[in-house]
Design a protein around this motif. Structure first.
Motif, PDB file in Angstrom:
ATOM      1  N   GLU A  28       0.823  -1.218   0.000  1.00 37.56           N
ATOM      2  CA  GLU A  28       0.000   0.000   0.000  1.00 37.56           C
ATOM      3  C   GLU A  28       0.854   1.264   0.000  1.00 37.56           C
ATOM      4  N   SER A  31       1.498   1.748  -3.568  1.00 36.73           N
ATOM      5  CA  SER A  31       0.207   2.041  -4.195  1.00 36.73           C
ATOM      6  C   SER A  31      -0.179   3.489  -3.946  1.00 36.73           C
ATOM      7  N   GLU A  97       3.702  -3.371 -10.035  1.00 36.93           N
ATOM      8  CA  GLU A  97       3.284  -2.236  -9.218  1.00 36.93           C
ATOM      9  C   GLU A  97       4.432  -1.552  -8.479  1.00 36.93           C
TER      10      GLU A  97
END
Length: 326
Positions: A28, A31, A97
């Motif tokens: 996260e 992200s 990612e």
């Protein structure tokens, strides 16, 4: 002559900390970083803020196949193999990612006043034992090749990863097209960053809150151009990440930067601020609020003192016109 506000960002995602966190990173965190970068770009574009995005070349790739295609033939042979991005990828694999970001790089290019720069291809450490000048040359060549072939952008500005500036490699940088390099702040606790110590870390941290060294802004005339080398543009201050649940510390740290910016504007000096975009990953909302304050403060200084926003390349071009040579 007017004051100059320069921002350079070390854009790296996981490539910048893989040797420190291994596989223990929080998805996260990155992200959040990927979401907040377009917000930064939107703010910079609307407010006319010039920024250099010193980007790890591996982020330009779409996938592992393209990453392999552009990787140099002669890889860094660090004595400590855990420093190698290639070894890390071989042992742990690649995740889109955290390892690739071509869509964000395209947004950087499309945003007004943004300069796409380099943070080397593989977050290369030029002061670590085992690697060689030719390995670094091939790393820089890989960065230029993927930037030009994929995005049509030759890279002019370079930021050495971990601020490991190998002075013996500077001529090589110029030969590979890099005309501007970010230098370290002038204080002793920012020198020889490959040799860390508790005292250096302590002074660097304390200096974000209280004056521990010399004034961080400087006159353009202090930037000396050495023949056969890139122009070294010293950094002034790192924007440290927010400290969770400590608004007093955050306020002191931000106000120190705002005050230093005003000193630079009044004295017609350069103030060169830098940070990592992933530093906003822990608290994107509050981090963007701080960045808005910084930008609004600059706009006030521009109105009051004529301070200008310049990327590393724009600052370097201005200094070159002055023709100051060692």
């Amino acid at each position: 002559m007017t004051g100059t506000f320069t921002i350079s960002l070390d854009f790296e995602l996981l490539w910048g900390i893989f040797d420190k966190v291994g596989t223990r990173y929080k998805p996260e965190y990155f992200s959040n970083t990927r979401k907040v970068i377009p917000e930064m770009l939107d703010l910079f574009g609307k407010m006319g803020i010039s920024v250099t995005w010193a980007t790890v070349g591996m982020l330009f790739a779409e996938n592992e196949e393209e990453w392999k295609h552009y990787s140099p033939e002669f890889l860094p042979s660090y004595r400590d193999k855990k420093l190698s991005a290639y070894e890390w990828a071989k042992n742990h694999g690649l995740r889109p990612e955290v390892h690739f970001a071509p869509e964000l790089i395209q947004q950087i290019i499309q945003t007004p006043n943004q300069e796409l720069g380099s943070h080397s291809f593989a977050h290369y450490y030029t002061l670590m034992r085992g690697q060689s000048p030719e390995q670094f040359r091939q790393d820089l060549q890989a960065s230029q090749r993927i930037a030009v072939e994929k995005f049509g952008v030759p890279l002019k500005s370079l930021v050495f990863p971990r601020n490991h500036i190998n002075e013996l490699y500077l001529g090589l940088c110029l030969e590979e097209g890099f005309e501007y390099v970010r230098g370290n702040p002038k204080n002793w606790f920012w020198q020889e960053t490959q040799h860390e110590s508790f005292s250096k870390k302590l002074f660097r941290s304390a200096d974000c809150f209280f004056p521990m060294g010399t004034k961080p802004s400087y006159n353009e005339n202090e930037i000396v151009r050495f023949p056969g080398e890139p122009l070294i543009l010293p950094a002034s201050r790192i924007l440290r990440p927010l400290t969770k649940n400590n608004p007093a510390f955050n306020s002191i740290r931000l106000n120190r930067i705002l005050s230093e910016m005003e000193v630079a504007a009044k004295n017609r000096e350069v103030y060169h601020l830098w940070w990592h975009p992933h530093n906003f990953g822990n608290d994107p909302k509050q981090s963007m609020l701080e960045l808005n304050k910084l930008v609004l403060h600059f706009l006030n200084l521009r109105e009051k003192y004529g301070m200008e926003s310049r990327s590393m390349m724009e600052l370097g071009q201005k200094v070159k016109k002055q023709g100051v040579l060692a």
